[in-house]
Design a protein around this motif. Structure first.
Motif, PDB file in Angstrom:
ATOM      1  N   ARG A 181       1.088  -1.239  -0.624  1.00  0.00           N
ATOM      2  CA  ARG A 181       0.375  -0.492   0.551  1.00  0.00           C
ATOM      3  C   ARG A 181       0.750   1.368   0.161  1.00  0.00           C
ATOM      4  NH1 ARG A 181      -5.451  -0.824   0.910  1.00  0.00           N
ATOM      5  NH2 ARG A 181      -5.949  -3.051   2.447  1.00  0.00           N
ATOM      6  N   ALA A 182       2.439   1.321   0.885  1.00  0.00           N
ATOM      7  CA  ALA A 182       3.034   2.501   1.061  1.00  0.00           C
ATOM      8  C   ALA A 182       3.125   2.620  -0.522  1.00  0.00           C
ATOM      9  CB  ALA A 182       3.369   2.192   2.000  1.00  0.00           C
ATOM     10  N   LEU A 188       1.808   4.839  -7.340  1.00  0.00           N
ATOM     11  CA  LEU A 188       0.627   4.825  -7.883  1.00  0.00           C
ATOM     12  C   LEU A 188      -0.383   6.171  -7.275  1.00  0.00           C
ATOM     13  CD1 LEU A 188       0.214   1.327  -8.893  1.00  0.00           C
ATOM     14  CD2 LEU A 188       1.319   3.150  -9.894  1.00  0.00           C
ATOM     15  N   PRO A 189      -0.320   6.858  -7.044  1.00  0.00           N
ATOM     16  CA  PRO A 189      -1.672   8.060  -6.296  1.00  0.00           C
ATOM     17  C   PRO A 189      -3.248   7.973  -7.000  1.00  0.00           C
ATOM     18  CG  PRO A 189      -0.482   9.169  -7.724  1.00  0.00           C
ATOM     19  CD  PRO A 189       0.340   7.517  -7.764  1.00  0.00           C
ATOM     20  N   GLY A 190      -4.440   7.409  -5.350  1.00  0.00           N
ATOM     21  CA  GLY A 190      -5.129   7.079  -6.304  1.00  0.00           C
ATOM     22  C   GLY A 190      -5.402   5.693  -6.543  1.00  0.00           C
ATOM     23  N   ALA A 191      -4.352   4.311  -6.307  1.00  0.00           N
ATOM     24  CA  ALA A 191      -4.224   3.173  -6.142  1.00  0.00           C
ATOM     25  C   ALA A 191      -5.907   2.304  -5.388  1.00  0.00           C
ATOM     26  CB  ALA A 191      -3.467   2.165  -6.641  1.00  0.00           C
ATOM     27  N   ARG A 192      -7.145   1.734  -5.734  1.00  0.00           N
ATOM     28  CA  ARG A 192      -7.469   0.978  -5.327  1.00  0.00           C
ATOM     29  C   ARG A 192      -6.885  -0.344  -4.853  1.00  0.00           C
ATOM     30  NH1 ARG A 192      -9.126   3.554  -9.671  1.00  0.00           N
ATOM     31  NH2 ARG A 192     -10.673   1.972 -10.247  1.00  0.00           N
ATOM     32  N   ILE A 193      -6.395  -0.937  -3.782  1.00  0.00           N
ATOM     33  CA  ILE A 193      -5.906  -2.141  -3.347  1.00  0.00           C
ATOM     34  C   ILE A 193      -6.971  -2.190  -2.256  1.00  0.00           C
ATOM     35  CG2 ILE A 193      -4.374  -3.098  -2.314  1.00  0.00           C
ATOM     36  CD1 ILE A 193      -2.178  -0.928  -3.053  1.00  0.00           C
TER      37      ILE A 193
END
Length: 209
Positions: A181-182, A188-193
């Motif tokens: 996540r970090a 990848l700002p805005g990535a959904r994990i």
């Protein structure tokens, strides 16, 4: 006991998420897709009805199986190379990786994947992470219990060896989900994990034009 059952009735956790990957790619309206670590081509086969797809597979034997499988398909190209050996100038409408990212240096790979997207492109990842928290343990328990049951249902006949699509070299994941996540937040700002069952997580990143 559970280990013996899993070996006798193997099934692919990666194929379990193939439908989810296809839906994410279709949502993006991608026309040119890169599947990294395509294996024998199970995901490629499901994507090729919706787009032109190039599969990369660095294991020579596995790549040969995939290339033979799609030898007469003009929508599919299989290259026996690693992601690092790709044409760095080519950009893709969507890039998919299933149980592949943990084979690559995480931060550098995320930056390279981002830079390989065409404007407005989408990155879709089904990944593996190292267990380290109570949340990991809680998610692992139902997976451990369900795994042999699903295997017995999908493949009731006992297997003497893994099927061809499960023979490619594997590696143990190094990073925890928190570390992934970090790294994604940096590259990848805005990535959904999301944490998923069967020792997987999913990541979707959309390039903002």
């Amino acid at each position: 006991m559970l280990t013996e059952l899993n070996r006798a009735h193997p099934w692919s956790h990666n194929d379990h998420y193939a439908g989810w990957v296809v839906r994410r790619v279709r949502e993006s309206r991608a026309r040119r897709v890169l599947d990294i670590g395509c294996g024998t081509g199970n995901l490629v086969a499901r994507l090729r009805d919706h787009c032109a797809i190039t599969g990369l597979e660095r294991d020579p034997e596995t790549a040969a199986v995939a290339a033979h499988r799609f030898r007469d398909d003009p929508a599919v190209r299989i290259l026996p190379i690693d992601f690092a050996d790709r044409d760095p100038e080519t950009r893709w409408d969507a890039i998919t990786l299933v149980a592949v990212l943990h084979h690559l240096p995480l931060d550098a790979a995320l930056r390279a994947l981002r830079d390989s997207l065409a404007p407005g492109g989408r990155l879709v990842v089904v990944g593996c992470h190292r267990d380290a928290t109570v949340g990991d343990a809680l998610t692992r328990l139902p997976a451990v219990l369900l795994n042999p049951i699903i295997g017995a249902v999908k493949h009731p006949a006992r297997a003497t060896e893994p099927p061809p699509h499960m023979r490619a070299p594997i590696a143990e994941p190094r990073e925890t989900l928190a570390e992934i996540r970090a790294a994604a937040a940096r590259a990848l700002p805005g990535a959904r994990i999301r944490r998923r069952l069967f020792w997987r997580y999913t990541l979707v990143y959309d390039d903002r034009v």
